[in-house]
Design an enzyme around this catalytic site. Structure first.
Site, PDB file in Angstrom:
ATOM      1  N   GLY A 167      66.335  42.646  24.957  1.00  0.00           N
ATOM      2  CA  GLY A 167      66.976  43.908  25.310  1.00  0.00           C
ATOM      3  C   GLY A 167      67.427  43.925  26.753  1.00  0.00           C
ATOM      4  O   GLY A 167      66.999  43.108  27.569  1.00  0.00           O
ATOM      5  N   GLU A 168      68.305  44.892  27.060  1.00  0.00           N
ATOM      6  CA  GLU A 168      68.815  45.006  28.418  1.00  0.00           C
ATOM      7  C   GLU A 168      69.258  46.437  28.655  1.00  0.00           C
ATOM      8  O   GLU A 168      69.846  47.079  27.780  1.00  0.00           O
ATOM      9  CB  GLU A 168      69.982  44.044  28.621  1.00  0.00           C
ATOM     10  N   GLY A 169      68.936  46.975  29.829  1.00  0.00           N
ATOM     11  CA  GLY A 169      69.306  48.346  30.145  1.00  0.00           C
ATOM     12  C   GLY A 169      69.494  48.540  31.632  1.00  0.00           C
ATOM     13  O   GLY A 169      69.650  47.576  32.387  1.00  0.00           O
ATOM     14  N   GLY A 170      69.454  49.819  32.068  1.00  0.00           N
ATOM     15  CA  GLY A 170      69.658  50.121  33.469  1.00  0.00           C
ATOM     16  C   GLY A 170      68.580  49.544  34.365  1.00  0.00           C
ATOM     17  O   GLY A 170      68.834  49.212  35.525  1.00  0.00           O
TER      18      GLY A 170
ATOM     19  N   GLY B 186      66.779  46.695  33.771  1.00  0.00           N
ATOM     20  CA  GLY B 186      66.896  45.240  33.811  1.00  0.00           C
ATOM     21  C   GLY B 186      66.814  44.661  32.418  1.00  0.00           C
ATOM     22  O   GLY B 186      67.136  45.329  31.437  1.00  0.00           O
ATOM     23  N   ARG B 187      66.341  43.450  32.321  1.00  0.00           N
ATOM     24  CA  ARG B 187      66.253  42.765  31.035  1.00  0.00           C
ATOM     25  C   ARG B 187      64.835  42.758  30.499  1.00  0.00           C
ATOM     26  O   ARG B 187      63.867  42.754  31.269  1.00  0.00           O
ATOM     27  CB  ARG B 187      66.767  41.329  31.174  1.00  0.00           C
ATOM     28  N   VAL B 188      64.740  42.753  29.174  1.00  0.00           N
ATOM     29  CA  VAL B 188      63.431  42.750  28.506  1.00  0.00           C
ATOM     30  C   VAL B 188      63.295  41.457  27.710  1.00  0.00           C
ATOM     31  O   VAL B 188      64.198  41.088  26.938  1.00  0.00           O
ATOM     32  CB  VAL B 188      63.286  43.965  27.570  1.00  0.00           C
TER      33      VAL B 188
ATOM     34  N   LYS C   6      59.535  43.601  30.906  1.00  0.00           N
ATOM     35  CA  LYS C   6      60.749  44.216  31.449  1.00  0.00           C
ATOM     36  C   LYS C   6      60.828  43.951  32.949  1.00  0.00           C
ATOM     37  O   LYS C   6      59.996  44.417  33.724  1.00  0.00           O
ATOM     38  CB  LYS C   6      60.773  45.719  31.161  1.00  0.00           C
TER      39      LYS C   6
ATOM     40  N   ASP D 188      65.093  61.222  29.222  1.00  0.00           N
ATOM     41  CA  ASP D 188      65.988  60.152  28.761  1.00  0.00           C
ATOM     42  C   ASP D 188      65.736  59.848  27.285  1.00  0.00           C
ATOM     43  O   ASP D 188      65.637  58.691  26.884  1.00  0.00           O
ATOM     44  CB  ASP D 188      65.803  58.902  29.617  1.00  0.00           C
TER      45      ASP D 188
END
Length: 416
Positions: free
Chosen positions: A111-114, A116-118, A133, A231
């Protein structure tokens, strides 16, 4: 024990009138203890005085986040000073997490989001598969969100909140380690469905909604001081091997209002399409802001559509705006349902689910239900039905018998 379930539970079971008819009724509802259902004490609060807790926690977040170079010992020492915290969170070295993720191998990326990467990893001394994460130092979220998440997840404990295994604060590294959720995010199974993959069935969707709502209920009604998630969206709802949901990513979570205040003023953060209108316009954040976001996700579960989808025609790009006129005409309710369900859903259940979504999406925050009332209603929808009941509910009979419910009111009791 506080009795704070309104008659929303009975109302949703028996009422089958169009949304435009029952929304004005709901707007007058607050807490009807005389005909409510007693809250089951699903989990204990954090204890202590909410005003004192709120001050000390805010002070801690501010102090730690202002020191970008705060080391792991400092973080641990400060967190342990606050109330009832989990002492089981591990403090990992950067080297341990490099080994766990095969040097953050792209093949381990899940996964990836605001933030960083997981990465999926394996902690040998714990004999446990984990999700790691890692903060993107050039990303949109920084040390403040990292400290906030470590603190929030050190203070909470609920079956519908992701469990923090530990963290790493070596040098400028900021890494969080969670329990691994085998089925990834709700977004992957609902909004990013790969070709040929079976869609979530109706019962699983209601199960996810129930668990996610219970996670919010814990944050709002049992945490002390209350926590506003801020969120709530499909990508932050993780699913285990049995599709039980857990809320994740607490970097934007805020401590709720204390000392008699009804809101927290803060800069607007979150994801476009999920933010409550009053929060987006004024920066005034309340637990009802989370209820609005729940309504958006619940509508996503029902429709299989994204909150914002720029690939659709202009009039359908905003899910809430597209659904609003359809919610006012019972004859158009079935236009909202996800076509991938292929009519494998209870029609009465659909109407009741849309009622809940519409109530949560009220523009006036005060007209939205408490999350506890939402939990009660969604619990009913998620309850397993015997075959005969499901079949009966699925029959498209246009003649519904409306049972009137006498409105009563009582002062809302917040002493949980």
């Amino acid at each position: 024990m506080n009795k704070r379930r309104s008659f929303l539970f009975l109302f949703l079971i028996f009422q089958n009138t169009p949304m435009v008819s029952f929304l004005p009724i709901f707007q007058k509802m607050s807490c009807f203890s005389c005909c409510g259902v007693e809250v089951q004490h699903r989990t204990g609060g954090l204890g202590g005085n909410s005003n004192n807790n709120g001050k000390s926690l805010r002070s801690l977040v501010n102090n730690l986040s202002s020191k970008a170079g705060a080391n792991k010992q400092k973080i641990a020492e400060e967190i342990q000073k606050v109330g009832k915290v989990k002492v089981s969170a591990h403090i990992f070295t950067f080297r341990e997490l490099v080994v766990a993720t095969d040097n953050f191998n792209p093949d381990c990326l899940i996964g990836e989001g605001g933030f960083g990467r997981v990465y999926k990893g394996y902690i040998e001394n714990l004999d446990q598969i984990v999700a790691v994460k890692r903060l993107d130092q050039n990303g949109t979220q920084g040390s403040r969100e990292f400290f906030s998440e470590v603190l929030m997840l050190s203070l909470v404990n609920h079956q519908n909140l992701v469990n923090l295994i530990g963290y790493c604060a070596d040098g400028d590294q900021r890494i969080l380690v969670y329990e691994y959720m085998a089925n990834g995010s709700l977004e992957h199974h609902l909004l990013d469905l790969p070709p040929g993959k079976e869609p979530l069935d109706w019962n699983t969707r209601m199960k996810v909604a129930e668990g996610a709502a219970k996670g919010l209920e814990y944050l709002h009604d049992f945490a002390d001081p209350p926590i506003i998630y801020r969120d709530f969206k499909a990508s932050n709802i993780l699913l285990d091997e049995n599709f039980n949901p857990k809320l994740s990513d607490f970097g934007l979570a805020k401590l709720g209002p204390t000392e008699g205040k009804d809101h927290v003023s803060t800069r607007v953060m979150g994801t476009y399409g999920y933010c409550a209108p009053e929060y987006a316009m004024t920066g005034q954040l309340t637990t009802k802001s989370d209820v609005y976001s729940f309504g958006v996700v619940f509508l996503e579960l029902i429709s299989g559509r994204r909150a914002i989808d720029l690939e659709r025609p202009a009039e359908e790009q905003n899910l809430v705006l597209w659904a609003e006129p359809l919610l006012k005409d019972r004859q158009k309710f079935t236009k909202i349902i996800d076509p991938l369900l292929e009519e494998n859903y209870p029609v009465k259940g659909l109407y009741q689910a849309l009622a809940i979504a519409a109530m949560c999406l009220q523009e006036d925050a005060n007209s939205r239900p408490l999350i506890g009332d939402v939990v009660t209603a969604v619990e009913f929808l998620a309850r397993p039905k015997v075959d005969g009941q499901v079949t009966a509910e699925s029959q498209r009979d246009s003649s519904f018998h409306v049972k009137s419910v006498k409105e009563r009111s009582s002062k809302r009791d917040r002493d949980l």
